[in-house]
Write a protein that holds these residues in place. Sequence first.
Motif, PDB file in Angstrom:
ATOM      1  N   ASP A 158       0.831  -1.205   0.000  1.00 42.54           N
ATOM      2  CA  ASP A 158       0.000   0.000   0.000  1.00 42.54           C
ATOM      3  C   ASP A 158       0.867   1.257   0.000  1.00 42.54           C
ATOM      4  O   ASP A 158       0.618   2.192  -0.751  1.00 42.54           O
ATOM      5  CB  ASP A 158      -0.914   0.011   1.231  1.00 42.54           C
ATOM      6  N   HIS A 159       1.856   1.237   0.828  1.00 42.37           N
ATOM      7  CA  HIS A 159       2.742   2.394   0.918  1.00 42.37           C
ATOM      8  C   HIS A 159       3.341   2.766  -0.433  1.00 42.37           C
ATOM      9  O   HIS A 159       3.337   3.920  -0.836  1.00 42.37           O
ATOM     10  CB  HIS A 159       3.858   2.101   1.927  1.00 42.37           C
ATOM     11  N   HIS A 160       3.849   1.760  -1.135  1.00 41.03           N
ATOM     12  CA  HIS A 160       4.524   2.034  -2.398  1.00 41.03           C
ATOM     13  C   HIS A 160       3.539   2.214  -3.544  1.00 41.03           C
ATOM     14  O   HIS A 160       3.875   2.831  -4.554  1.00 41.03           O
ATOM     15  CB  HIS A 160       5.523   0.934  -2.722  1.00 41.03           C
ATOM     16  N   ALA A 161       2.352   1.679  -3.397  1.00 46.07           N
ATOM     17  CA  ALA A 161       1.357   1.848  -4.449  1.00 46.07           C
ATOM     18  C   ALA A 161       0.887   3.301  -4.487  1.00 46.07           C
ATOM     19  O   ALA A 161       0.682   3.868  -5.550  1.00 46.07           O
ATOM     20  CB  ALA A 161       0.177   0.917  -4.219  1.00 46.07           C
ATOM     21  N   HIS A 162       0.743   3.875  -3.327  1.00 48.17           N
ATOM     22  CA  HIS A 162       0.266   5.258  -3.268  1.00 48.17           C
ATOM     23  C   HIS A 162       1.307   6.245  -3.785  1.00 48.17           C
ATOM     24  O   HIS A 162       0.976   7.304  -4.270  1.00 48.17           O
ATOM     25  CB  HIS A 162      -0.097   5.629  -1.822  1.00 48.17           C
ATOM     26  N   ARG A 163       2.560   5.852  -3.651  1.00 43.33           N
ATOM     27  CA  ARG A 163       3.635   6.774  -4.018  1.00 43.33           C
ATOM     28  C   ARG A 163       3.780   6.978  -5.524  1.00 43.33           C
ATOM     29  O   ARG A 163       4.304   7.976  -5.967  1.00 43.33           O
ATOM     30  CB  ARG A 163       4.965   6.304  -3.445  1.00 43.33           C
TER      31      ARG A 163
ATOM     32  N   THR B  20     -14.400 -13.183  -1.026  1.00 42.32           N
ATOM     33  CA  THR B  20     -14.518 -13.782  -2.349  1.00 42.32           C
ATOM     34  C   THR B  20     -14.056 -12.768  -3.377  1.00 42.32           C
ATOM     35  O   THR B  20     -13.834 -11.608  -3.049  1.00 42.32           O
ATOM     36  CB  THR B  20     -15.974 -14.143  -2.683  1.00 42.32           C
ATOM     37  N   GLY B  21     -13.932 -13.217  -4.608  1.00 38.95           N
ATOM     38  CA  GLY B  21     -13.630 -12.304  -5.706  1.00 38.95           C
ATOM     39  C   GLY B  21     -12.404 -11.456  -5.482  1.00 38.95           C
ATOM     40  O   GLY B  21     -11.383 -11.939  -5.011  1.00 38.95           O
ATOM     41  N   ALA B  22     -12.514 -10.195  -5.827  1.00 40.81           N
ATOM     42  CA  ALA B  22     -11.358  -9.317  -5.834  1.00 40.81           C
ATOM     43  C   ALA B  22     -10.802  -9.041  -4.441  1.00 40.81           C
ATOM     44  O   ALA B  22      -9.611  -8.807  -4.282  1.00 40.81           O
ATOM     45  CB  ALA B  22     -11.696  -7.998  -6.522  1.00 40.81           C
ATOM     46  N   ALA B  23     -11.677  -9.092  -3.445  1.00 41.63           N
ATOM     47  CA  ALA B  23     -11.194  -8.878  -2.080  1.00 41.63           C
ATOM     48  C   ALA B  23     -10.236 -10.004  -1.719  1.00 41.63           C
ATOM     49  O   ALA B  23      -9.188  -9.787  -1.114  1.00 41.63           O
ATOM     50  CB  ALA B  23     -12.355  -8.843  -1.110  1.00 41.63           C
ATOM     51  N   ARG B  24     -10.602 -11.196  -2.104  1.00 44.49           N
ATOM     52  CA  ARG B  24      -9.716 -12.338  -1.898  1.00 44.49           C
ATOM     53  C   ARG B  24      -8.409 -12.113  -2.652  1.00 44.49           C
ATOM     54  O   ARG B  24      -7.318 -12.303  -2.108  1.00 44.49           O
ATOM     55  CB  ARG B  24     -10.406 -13.609  -2.422  1.00 44.49           C
ATOM     56  N   LEU B  25      -8.559 -11.687  -3.878  1.00 48.47           N
ATOM     57  CA  LEU B  25      -7.392 -11.415  -4.709  1.00 48.47           C
ATOM     58  C   LEU B  25      -6.423 -10.491  -4.002  1.00 48.47           C
ATOM     59  O   LEU B  25      -5.223 -10.746  -3.930  1.00 48.47           O
ATOM     60  CB  LEU B  25      -7.840 -10.804  -6.033  1.00 48.47           C
ATOM     61  N   ARG B  26      -6.956  -9.437  -3.442  1.00 50.16           N
ATOM     62  CA  ARG B  26      -6.099  -8.432  -2.807  1.00 50.16           C
ATOM     63  C   ARG B  26      -5.423  -8.938  -1.546  1.00 50.16           C
ATOM     64  O   ARG B  26      -4.426  -8.383  -1.110  1.00 50.16           O
ATOM     65  CB  ARG B  26      -6.927  -7.178  -2.488  1.00 50.16           C
ATOM     66  N   SER B  27      -5.964  -9.989  -0.970  1.00 43.56           N
ATOM     67  CA  SER B  27      -5.398 -10.471   0.288  1.00 43.56           C
ATOM     68  C   SER B  27      -4.543 -11.727   0.111  1.00 43.56           C
ATOM     69  O   SER B  27      -4.022 -12.263   1.070  1.00 43.56           O
ATOM     70  CB  SER B  27      -6.523 -10.767   1.277  1.00 43.56           C
ATOM     71  N   LEU B  28      -4.405 -12.195  -1.105  1.00 40.61           N
ATOM     72  CA  LEU B  28      -3.617 -13.394  -1.345  1.00 40.61           C
ATOM     73  C   LEU B  28      -2.141 -13.168  -1.029  1.00 40.61           C
ATOM     74  O   LEU B  28      -1.506 -12.351  -1.680  1.00 40.61           O
ATOM     75  CB  LEU B  28      -3.738 -13.825  -2.809  1.00 40.61           C
ATOM     76  N   PRO B  29      -1.630 -13.919  -0.075  1.00 46.58           N
ATOM     77  CA  PRO B  29      -0.234 -13.755   0.298  1.00 46.58           C
ATOM     78  C   PRO B  29       0.736 -13.898  -0.874  1.00 46.58           C
ATOM     79  O   PRO B  29       1.688 -13.126  -0.987  1.00 46.58           O
ATOM     80  CB  PRO B  29      -0.006 -14.876   1.304  1.00 46.58           C
ATOM     81  N   THR B  30       0.492 -14.844  -1.760  1.00 44.29           N
ATOM     82  CA  THR B  30       1.418 -15.009  -2.879  1.00 44.29           C
ATOM     83  C   THR B  30       1.408 -13.776  -3.776  1.00 44.29           C
ATOM     84  O   THR B  30       2.435 -13.381  -4.318  1.00 44.29           O
ATOM     85  CB  THR B  30       1.061 -16.238  -3.738  1.00 44.29           C
ATOM     86  N   ARG B  31       0.247 -13.171  -3.890  1.00 45.86           N
ATOM     87  CA  ARG B  31       0.166 -11.971  -4.704  1.00 45.86           C
ATOM     88  C   ARG B  31       0.860 -10.801  -4.007  1.00 45.86           C
ATOM     89  O   ARG B  31       1.598 -10.033  -4.626  1.00 45.86           O
ATOM     90  CB  ARG B  31      -1.310 -11.637  -4.956  1.00 45.86           C
ATOM     91  N   LEU B  32       0.631 -10.675  -2.721  1.00 46.10           N
ATOM     92  CA  LEU B  32       1.272  -9.612  -1.954  1.00 46.10           C
ATOM     93  C   LEU B  32       2.785  -9.751  -2.036  1.00 46.10           C
ATOM     94  O   LEU B  32       3.518  -8.766  -2.164  1.00 46.10           O
ATOM     95  CB  LEU B  32       0.817  -9.676  -0.496  1.00 46.10           C
ATOM     96  N   LEU B  33       3.227 -10.981  -1.963  1.00 49.65           N
ATOM     97  CA  LEU B  33       4.652 -11.260  -2.037  1.00 49.65           C
ATOM     98  C   LEU B  33       5.217 -10.775  -3.370  1.00 49.65           C
ATOM     99  O   LEU B  33       6.246 -10.104  -3.421  1.00 49.65           O
ATOM    100  CB  LEU B  33       4.853 -12.770  -1.891  1.00 49.65           C
ATOM    101  N   SER B  34       4.524 -11.108  -4.435  1.00 54.80           N
ATOM    102  CA  SER B  34       4.953 -10.688  -5.764  1.00 54.80           C
ATOM    103  C   SER B  34       4.991  -9.168  -5.880  1.00 54.80           C
ATOM    104  O   SER B  34       5.975  -8.596  -6.348  1.00 54.80           O
ATOM    105  CB  SER B  34       3.993 -11.222  -6.819  1.00 54.80           C
ATOM    106  N   LEU B  35       3.918  -8.538  -5.450  1.00 57.48           N
ATOM    107  CA  LEU B  35       3.838  -7.088  -5.565  1.00 57.48           C
ATOM    108  C   LEU B  35       4.907  -6.401  -4.737  1.00 57.48           C
ATOM    109  O   LEU B  35       5.582  -5.483  -5.211  1.00 57.48           O
ATOM    110  CB  LEU B  35       2.455  -6.611  -5.116  1.00 57.48           C
ATOM    111  N   ALA B  36       5.059  -6.862  -3.507  1.00 52.20           N
ATOM    112  CA  ALA B  36       6.054  -6.253  -2.630  1.00 52.20           C
ATOM    113  C   ALA B  36       7.443  -6.415  -3.228  1.00 52.20           C
ATOM    114  O   ALA B  36       8.240  -5.478  -3.244  1.00 52.20           O
ATOM    115  CB  ALA B  36       5.989  -6.882  -1.240  1.00 52.20           C
ATOM    116  N   ALA B  37       7.712  -7.605  -3.755  1.00 54.81           N
ATOM    117  CA  ALA B  37       9.022  -7.856  -4.350  1.00 54.81           C
ATOM    118  C   ALA B  37       9.228  -6.973  -5.574  1.00 54.81           C
ATOM    119  O   ALA B  37      10.323  -6.461  -5.803  1.00 54.81           O
ATOM    120  CB  ALA B  37       9.150  -9.324  -4.725  1.00 54.81           C
ATOM    121  N   THR B  38       8.188  -6.776  -6.350  1.00 56.40           N
ATOM    122  CA  THR B  38       8.298  -5.915  -7.527  1.00 56.40           C
ATOM    123  C   THR B  38       8.679  -4.495  -7.123  1.00 56.40           C
ATOM    124  O   THR B  38       9.614  -3.906  -7.668  1.00 56.40           O
ATOM    125  CB  THR B  38       6.972  -5.895  -8.305  1.00 56.40           C
ATOM    126  N   HIS B  39       7.950  -3.952  -6.170  1.00 59.39           N
ATOM    127  CA  HIS B  39       8.262  -2.601  -5.714  1.00 59.39           C
ATOM    128  C   HIS B  39       9.667  -2.521  -5.135  1.00 59.39           C
ATOM    129  O   HIS B  39      10.429  -1.614  -5.441  1.00 59.39           O
ATOM    130  CB  HIS B  39       7.251  -2.159  -4.659  1.00 59.39           C
TER     131      HIS B  39
END
Lengths: 165, 165
Positions: A158-163, B20-39
Amino acid sequence: MSSSEPDTAPPTAPRMDGRTGAARLRSLPTRLLSLAATHSDRLVNEGLAAADARKWHYAVLATLMESGPASQAELSRRTGIYRSDLVSVINELTDRGLVERAPDPADRRRNVITMTERGRARFARLDELLTELEDEVLAPLGPAERDQLAQLLTRIVDHHAHRDG
Amino acid sequence: MSSSEPDTAPPTAPRMDGRTGAARLRSLPTRLLSLAATHSDRLVNEGLAAADARKWHYAVLATLMESGPASQAELSRRTGIYRSDLVSVINELTDRGLVERAPDPADRRRNVITMTERGRARFARLDELLTELEDEVLAPLGPAERDQLAQLLTRIVDHHAHRDG
DNA sequence: CACAGTTCGTTTGTCTGACTAACGTTAGTG
DNA sequence: CACTAACGTTAGTCAGACAAACGAACTGTG
Protein backbone atom coordinates in the motif's frame (compact mmCIF):
# COMPACT_ATOMS: atom_id res chain seq x y z
CA MET A 1 38.38 -5.25 15.39
CA SER A 2 38.21 -8.43 17.40
CA SER A 3 35.34 -7.92 19.77
CA SER A 4 35.00 -4.71 21.76
CA GLU A 5 32.49 -2.39 20.18
CA PRO A 6 32.53 1.20 21.31
CA ASP A 7 29.34 1.86 23.20
CA THR A 8 28.88 5.23 21.61
CA ALA A 9 25.65 4.58 19.76
CA PRO A 10 25.87 5.91 16.19
CA PRO A 11 23.41 8.68 15.40
CA THR A 12 21.48 7.22 12.48
CA ALA A 13 21.17 3.55 13.39
CA PRO A 14 24.21 1.41 12.71
CA ARG A 15 24.54 -1.52 10.38
CA MET A 16 21.54 -3.84 10.69
CA ASP A 17 23.47 -6.06 13.02
CA GLY A 18 27.08 -6.84 13.54
CA ARG A 19 26.77 -8.57 10.21
CA THR A 20 29.12 -7.99 7.35
CA GLY A 21 29.74 -9.62 3.99
CA ALA A 22 27.72 -12.63 3.03
CA ALA A 23 25.96 -12.92 6.37
CA ARG A 24 24.57 -9.47 5.75
CA LEU A 25 23.68 -10.52 2.26
CA ARG A 26 21.66 -13.44 3.55
CA SER A 27 19.72 -11.30 5.96
CA LEU A 28 18.84 -8.45 3.60
CA PRO A 29 15.05 -8.05 3.62
CA THR A 30 14.94 -6.92 0.00
CA ARG A 31 16.84 -10.03 -0.99
CA LEU A 32 14.64 -12.27 1.12
CA LEU A 33 11.64 -10.66 -0.47
CA SER A 34 12.95 -11.38 -3.94
CA LEU A 35 13.85 -14.97 -3.15
CA ALA A 36 10.58 -15.70 -1.41
CA ALA A 37 8.64 -14.20 -4.30
CA THR A 38 10.63 -16.24 -6.80
CA HIS A 39 9.88 -19.48 -5.02
CA SER A 40 6.29 -18.52 -4.49
CA ASP A 41 5.78 -17.49 -8.09
CA ARG A 42 7.31 -20.67 -9.36
CA LEU A 43 5.08 -22.88 -7.27
CA VAL A 44 1.98 -20.93 -8.15
CA ASN A 45 2.80 -20.76 -11.84
CA GLU A 46 3.53 -24.46 -12.07
CA GLY A 47 0.38 -25.33 -10.21
CA LEU A 48 -1.76 -23.09 -12.38
CA ALA A 49 -0.03 -24.20 -15.57
CA ALA A 50 -0.89 -27.80 -14.72
CA ALA A 51 -4.50 -26.67 -14.72
CA ASP A 52 -4.07 -24.74 -17.97
CA ALA A 53 -4.26 -21.37 -16.28
CA ARG A 54 -2.14 -18.38 -15.35
CA LYS A 55 -2.14 -15.92 -12.45
CA TRP A 56 -3.70 -13.33 -14.70
CA HIS A 57 -6.59 -15.59 -15.48
CA TYR A 58 -7.39 -15.83 -11.83
CA ALA A 59 -6.96 -12.12 -11.29
CA VAL A 60 -9.35 -11.23 -14.07
CA LEU A 61 -11.94 -13.82 -13.10
CA ALA A 62 -11.80 -12.75 -9.48
CA THR A 63 -12.37 -9.15 -10.42
CA LEU A 64 -15.27 -9.94 -12.71
CA MET A 65 -16.68 -12.17 -10.00
CA GLU A 66 -16.83 -9.35 -7.53
CA SER A 67 -17.68 -6.34 -9.64
CA GLY A 68 -19.46 -7.76 -12.62
CA PRO A 69 -18.82 -6.94 -16.29
CA ALA A 70 -16.15 -4.37 -16.99
CA SER A 71 -14.15 -2.80 -19.77
CA GLN A 72 -10.57 -3.88 -20.35
CA ALA A 73 -9.28 -0.57 -19.12
CA GLU A 74 -11.15 -1.05 -15.91
CA LEU A 75 -9.87 -4.57 -15.48
CA SER A 76 -6.40 -3.28 -16.11
CA ARG A 77 -6.72 -0.77 -13.31
CA ARG A 78 -8.20 -3.20 -10.85
CA THR A 79 -5.84 -6.08 -11.46
CA GLY A 80 -2.69 -4.11 -12.11
CA ILE A 81 -2.16 -5.87 -15.43
CA TYR A 82 -0.99 -3.46 -18.10
CA ARG A 83 -3.65 -2.85 -20.66
CA SER A 84 -1.29 -3.94 -23.40
CA ASP A 85 -0.78 -7.30 -21.73
CA LEU A 86 -4.42 -7.67 -20.90
CA VAL A 87 -5.30 -8.16 -24.55
CA SER A 88 -3.83 -11.63 -24.76
CA VAL A 89 -5.15 -12.59 -21.35
CA ILE A 90 -8.68 -11.84 -22.47
CA ASN A 91 -7.98 -13.74 -25.66
CA GLU A 92 -6.97 -16.79 -23.67
CA LEU A 93 -10.04 -16.53 -21.50
CA THR A 94 -12.39 -16.20 -24.45
CA ASP A 95 -10.65 -19.11 -26.19
CA ARG A 96 -11.50 -21.21 -23.17
CA GLY A 97 -15.05 -19.94 -23.08
CA LEU A 98 -14.66 -18.38 -19.65
CA VAL A 99 -15.50 -14.80 -20.57
CA GLU A 100 -17.08 -13.01 -23.49
CA ARG A 101 -15.81 -9.91 -25.20
CA ALA A 102 -18.40 -7.66 -26.79
CA PRO A 103 -18.32 -4.06 -27.96
CA ASP A 104 -19.96 -1.65 -25.56
CA PRO A 105 -22.91 -0.01 -27.33
CA ALA A 106 -22.77 2.91 -24.92
CA ASP A 107 -19.13 3.66 -25.72
CA ARG A 108 -17.84 2.11 -28.88
CA ARG A 109 -14.22 2.41 -27.88
CA ARG A 110 -14.77 -0.13 -25.16
CA ASN A 111 -15.20 -3.84 -24.92
CA VAL A 112 -17.41 -5.23 -22.23
CA ILE A 113 -15.95 -8.34 -20.68
CA THR A 114 -18.57 -10.64 -19.18
CA MET A 115 -18.17 -13.88 -17.31
CA THR A 116 -19.78 -17.01 -18.64
CA GLU A 117 -21.27 -19.80 -16.57
CA ARG A 118 -18.19 -21.86 -17.33
CA GLY A 119 -16.11 -18.94 -16.16
CA ARG A 120 -17.80 -18.95 -12.79
CA ALA A 121 -17.23 -22.67 -12.39
CA ARG A 122 -13.68 -22.23 -13.48
CA PHE A 123 -13.09 -19.54 -10.92
CA ALA A 124 -14.31 -21.82 -8.16
CA ARG A 125 -11.86 -24.49 -9.29
CA LEU A 126 -8.96 -22.09 -9.51
CA ASP A 127 -9.84 -20.64 -6.16
CA GLU A 128 -9.55 -24.04 -4.54
CA LEU A 129 -6.36 -24.77 -6.35
CA LEU A 130 -4.90 -21.47 -5.26
CA THR A 131 -5.80 -22.16 -1.67
CA GLU A 132 -3.76 -25.34 -1.87
CA LEU A 133 -0.86 -23.58 -3.51
CA GLU A 134 -0.88 -20.83 -0.92
CA ASP A 135 -0.75 -23.51 1.68
CA GLU A 136 2.27 -25.05 0.06
CA VAL A 137 4.09 -21.75 -0.18
CA LEU A 138 3.37 -20.84 3.43
CA ALA A 139 3.92 -24.36 4.72
CA PRO A 140 6.52 -23.46 7.33
CA LEU A 141 4.29 -20.81 8.93
CA GLY A 142 1.44 -21.20 11.37
CA PRO A 143 -1.92 -19.46 10.87
CA ALA A 144 -1.06 -16.49 13.06
CA GLU A 145 2.25 -16.03 11.28
CA ARG A 146 0.57 -16.16 7.92
CA ASP A 147 -1.75 -13.39 8.97
CA GLN A 148 1.15 -11.35 10.22
CA LEU A 149 3.04 -11.81 7.00
CA ALA A 150 0.02 -10.79 4.96
CA GLN A 151 -0.41 -7.71 7.10
CA LEU A 152 3.19 -6.62 6.86
CA LEU A 153 3.26 -7.14 3.12
CA THR A 154 0.01 -5.26 2.70
CA ARG A 155 1.46 -2.28 4.52
CA ILE A 156 4.50 -2.28 2.25
CA VAL A 157 2.48 -2.72 -0.92
CA ASP A 158 0.00 0.00 0.00
CA HIS A 159 2.74 2.39 0.92
CA HIS A 160 4.52 2.03 -2.40
CA ALA A 161 1.36 1.85 -4.45
CA HIS A 162 0.27 5.26 -3.27
CA ARG A 163 3.64 6.77 -4.02
CA ASP A 164 3.45 6.20 -7.74
CA GLY A 165 0.63 4.42 -9.54
CA MET B 1 -11.06 -6.34 13.80
CA SER B 2 -14.40 -5.39 15.38
CA SER B 3 -14.87 -8.19 17.89
CA SER B 4 -17.36 -11.01 17.42
CA GLU B 5 -15.75 -14.08 15.91
CA PRO B 6 -17.50 -17.44 16.15
CA ASP B 7 -15.26 -19.65 18.26
CA THR B 8 -16.29 -22.86 16.53
CA ALA B 9 -13.13 -23.67 14.63
CA PRO B 10 -13.95 -25.27 11.27
CA PRO B 11 -12.28 -28.65 10.61
CA THR B 12 -10.09 -27.95 7.61
CA ALA B 13 -10.02 -24.18 7.72
CA PRO B 14 -12.49 -22.58 5.33
CA ARG B 15 -11.71 -19.95 2.76
CA MET B 16 -9.09 -17.55 4.12
CA ASP B 17 -11.83 -15.31 5.30
CA GLY B 18 -15.30 -14.62 4.18
CA ARG B 19 -13.63 -13.04 1.22
CA THR B 20 -14.52 -13.78 -2.35
CA GLY B 21 -13.63 -12.30 -5.71
CA ALA B 22 -11.36 -9.32 -5.83
CA ALA B 23 -11.19 -8.88 -2.08
CA ARG B 24 -9.72 -12.34 -1.90
CA LEU B 25 -7.39 -11.42 -4.71
CA ARG B 26 -6.10 -8.43 -2.81
CA SER B 27 -5.40 -10.47 0.29
CA LEU B 28 -3.62 -13.39 -1.35
CA PRO B 29 -0.23 -13.75 0.30
CA THR B 30 1.42 -15.01 -2.88
CA ARG B 31 0.17 -11.97 -4.70
CA LEU B 32 1.27 -9.61 -1.95
CA LEU B 33 4.65 -11.26 -2.04
CA SER B 34 4.95 -10.69 -5.76
CA LEU B 35 3.84 -7.09 -5.56
CA ALA B 36 6.05 -6.25 -2.63
CA ALA B 37 9.02 -7.86 -4.35
CA THR B 38 8.30 -5.92 -7.53
CA HIS B 39 8.26 -2.60 -5.71
CA SER B 40 11.28 -3.52 -3.66
CA ASP B 41 13.26 -4.67 -6.66
CA ARG B 42 12.44 -1.56 -8.58
CA LEU B 43 13.60 0.75 -5.82
CA VAL B 44 16.76 -1.22 -5.22
CA ASN B 45 17.59 -1.53 -8.89
CA GLU B 46 17.05 2.14 -9.54
CA GLY B 47 19.13 3.09 -6.54
CA LEU B 48 21.97 0.82 -7.50
CA ALA B 49 21.79 1.79 -11.16
CA ALA B 50 22.23 5.41 -10.16
CA ALA B 51 25.50 4.31 -8.57
CA ASP B 52 26.47 2.26 -11.63
CA ALA B 53 25.88 -1.04 -9.87
CA ARG B 54 23.54 -3.99 -9.82
CA LYS B 55 22.28 -6.35 -7.15
CA TRP B 56 24.65 -9.02 -8.39
CA HIS B 57 27.60 -6.74 -7.92
CA TYR B 58 26.77 -6.36 -4.29
CA ALA B 59 26.13 -10.07 -3.86
CA VAL B 60 29.48 -11.05 -5.31
CA LEU B 61 31.43 -8.39 -3.43
CA ALA B 62 29.74 -9.33 -0.18
CA THR B 63 30.61 -12.98 -0.66
CA LEU B 64 34.21 -12.23 -1.51
CA MET B 65 34.35 -9.89 1.45
CA GLU B 66 33.39 -12.62 3.84
CA SER B 67 35.05 -15.71 2.42
CA GLY B 68 37.95 -14.37 0.44
CA PRO B 69 38.94 -15.33 -3.12
CA ALA B 70 36.78 -17.95 -4.80
CA SER B 71 36.15 -19.62 -8.10
CA GLN B 72 33.19 -18.58 -10.20
CA ALA B 73 31.46 -21.87 -9.52
CA GLU B 74 31.77 -21.26 -5.82
CA LEU B 75 30.47 -17.73 -6.13
CA SER B 76 27.58 -19.07 -8.12
CA ARG B 77 26.65 -21.47 -5.36
CA ARG B 78 26.96 -18.92 -2.59
CA THR B 79 25.12 -16.09 -4.28
CA GLY B 80 22.52 -18.11 -6.13
CA ILE B 81 23.50 -16.47 -9.41
CA TYR B 82 23.60 -18.97 -12.24
CA ARG B 83 27.09 -19.65 -13.38
CA SER B 84 26.14 -18.69 -16.90
CA ASP B 85 24.98 -15.28 -15.74
CA LEU B 86 27.92 -14.85 -13.44
CA VAL B 87 30.29 -14.48 -16.37
CA SER B 88 29.07 -11.05 -17.35
CA VAL B 89 28.81 -9.95 -13.74
CA ILE B 90 32.47 -10.72 -13.21
CA ASN B 91 33.22 -8.95 -16.46
CA GLU B 92 31.48 -5.84 -15.22
CA LEU B 93 33.32 -5.99 -11.92
CA THR B 94 36.71 -6.42 -13.56
CA ASP B 95 35.92 -3.61 -16.00
CA ARG B 96 35.40 -1.39 -12.98
CA GLY B 97 38.55 -2.65 -11.34
CA LEU B 98 36.72 -4.06 -8.35
CA VAL B 99 37.83 -7.66 -8.68
CA GLU B 100 40.51 -9.55 -10.58
CA ARG B 101 40.04 -12.71 -12.57
CA ALA B 102 43.06 -14.99 -12.83
CA PRO B 103 43.41 -18.61 -13.80
CA ASP B 104 43.87 -20.93 -10.85
CA PRO B 105 47.29 -22.59 -11.15
CA ALA B 106 46.12 -25.44 -8.93
CA ASP B 107 43.15 -26.23 -11.15
CA ARG B 108 43.33 -24.82 -14.60
CA ARG B 109 39.61 -25.13 -15.19
CA ARG B 110 38.98 -22.48 -12.60
CA ASN B 111 39.32 -18.76 -12.34
CA VAL B 112 40.19 -17.27 -9.03
CA ILE B 113 38.24 -14.11 -8.35
CA THR B 114 39.97 -11.75 -5.97
CA MET B 115 38.85 -8.45 -4.57
CA THR B 116 40.90 -5.35 -5.18
CA GLU B 117 41.36 -2.49 -2.79
CA ARG B 118 38.94 -0.49 -4.89
CA GLY B 119 36.53 -3.38 -4.60
CA ARG B 120 36.60 -3.22 -0.84
CA ALA B 121 35.97 0.50 -0.86
CA ARG B 122 33.22 -0.01 -3.37
CA PHE B 123 31.56 -2.60 -1.20
CA ALA B 124 31.51 -0.21 1.73
CA ARG B 125 29.81 2.39 -0.47
CA LEU B 126 27.25 -0.04 -1.81
CA ASP B 127 26.58 -1.36 1.65
CA GLU B 128 25.66 2.09 2.87
CA LEU B 129 23.56 2.73 -0.16
CA LEU B 130 21.73 -0.53 0.30
CA THR B 131 21.02 0.30 3.91
CA GLU B 132 19.30 3.46 2.75
CA LEU B 133 17.36 1.62 0.09
CA GLU B 134 16.24 -1.05 2.54
CA ASP B 135 15.03 1.73 4.73
CA GLU B 136 13.03 3.20 1.92
CA VAL B 137 11.45 -0.12 1.05
CA LEU B 138 10.54 -0.89 4.64
CA ALA B 139 9.52 2.67 5.43
CA PRO B 140 6.04 1.84 6.72
CA LEU B 141 7.33 -0.72 9.21
CA GLY B 142 8.88 -0.23 12.61
CA PRO B 143 12.10 -1.94 13.68
CA ALA B 144 10.36 -4.85 15.39
CA GLU B 145 8.12 -5.40 12.39
CA ARG B 146 11.10 -5.38 10.06
CA ASP B 147 12.72 -8.09 12.09
CA GLN B 148 9.54 -10.10 12.06
CA LEU B 149 9.21 -9.78 8.34
CA ALA B 150 12.81 -10.85 7.83
CA GLN B 151 12.25 -13.84 10.06
CA LEU B 152 9.10 -14.97 8.35
CA LEU B 153 10.64 -14.59 4.93
CA THR B 154 13.75 -16.45 6.01
CA ARG B 155 11.62 -19.37 7.13
CA ILE B 156 9.86 -19.48 3.80
CA VAL B 157 13.04 -19.15 1.78
CA ASP B 158 14.88 -21.81 3.78
CA HIS B 159 11.98 -24.18 3.52
CA HIS B 160 11.81 -23.98 -0.24
CA ALA B 161 15.54 -23.83 -0.75
CA HIS B 162 15.99 -27.20 0.90
CA ARG B 163 13.29 -28.80 -1.17
CA ASP B 164 15.08 -28.29 -4.48
CA GLY B 165 18.37 -26.44 -4.93
C1' DC C 1 -20.57 23.06 -34.44
C1' DA C 2 -15.47 22.58 -34.52
C1' DC C 3 -11.37 21.36 -32.51
C1' DA C 4 -8.18 19.79 -28.87
C1' DG C 5 -7.35 16.58 -25.75
C1' DT C 6 -8.22 12.17 -23.81
C1' DT C 7 -9.49 7.33 -23.51
C1' DC C 8 -9.67 2.72 -25.37
C1' DG C 9 -7.96 -1.48 -27.47
C1' DT C 10 -4.19 -3.12 -29.84
C1' DT C 11 0.46 -4.09 -31.80
C1' DT C 12 5.15 -3.98 -31.25
C1' DG C 13 9.16 -3.86 -28.88
C1' DT C 14 12.48 -3.29 -24.90
C1' DC C 15 14.62 -4.75 -20.64
C1' DT C 16 15.43 -7.72 -16.92
C1' DG C 17 15.64 -12.09 -14.34
C1' DA C 18 15.49 -17.11 -14.04
C1' DC C 19 16.82 -20.84 -16.29
C1' DT C 20 18.49 -24.67 -20.06
C1' DA C 21 21.58 -26.63 -23.48
C1' DA C 22 25.66 -27.42 -25.28
C1' DC C 23 30.77 -27.13 -26.01
C1' DG C 24 35.70 -27.32 -25.19
C1' DT C 25 38.89 -27.74 -21.49
C1' DT C 26 40.63 -29.84 -17.47
C1' DA C 27 40.61 -33.02 -13.20
C1' DG C 28 39.84 -36.90 -10.82
C1' DT C 29 38.62 -42.13 -10.67
C1' DG C 30 38.35 -47.02 -11.71
C1' DC D 1 43.83 -45.13 -20.40
C1' DA D 2 38.81 -44.50 -20.76
C1' DC D 3 34.94 -42.29 -18.28
C1' DT D 4 32.76 -39.16 -15.82
C1' DA D 5 32.29 -34.84 -13.70
C1' DA D 6 33.36 -30.01 -12.96
C1' DC D 7 34.53 -25.53 -14.90
C1' DG D 8 33.91 -21.27 -17.68
C1' DT D 9 31.56 -19.62 -21.54
C1' DT D 10 28.21 -18.71 -25.33
C1' DA D 11 23.76 -18.71 -26.86
C1' DG D 12 19.16 -18.88 -26.38
C1' DT D 13 14.33 -19.61 -24.20
C1' DC D 14 10.54 -17.87 -21.50
C1' DA D 15 7.94 -14.91 -18.58
C1' DG D 16 6.77 -10.45 -16.45
C1' DA D 17 6.94 -5.33 -16.23
C1' DC D 18 6.72 -1.64 -18.91
C1' DA D 19 7.05 2.25 -22.95
C1' DA D 20 5.60 3.97 -27.50
C1' DA D 21 2.61 4.72 -30.83
C1' DC D 22 -1.71 4.47 -33.57
C1' DG D 23 -6.46 4.63 -35.21
C1' DA D 24 -10.97 4.90 -33.55
C1' DA D 25 -14.08 6.92 -30.56
C1' DC D 26 -15.51 10.00 -26.96
C1' DT D 27 -15.60 14.60 -24.06
C1' DG D 28 -15.17 19.18 -22.97
C1' DT D 29 -14.41 24.09 -24.32
C1' DG D 30 -15.05 27.92 -26.90
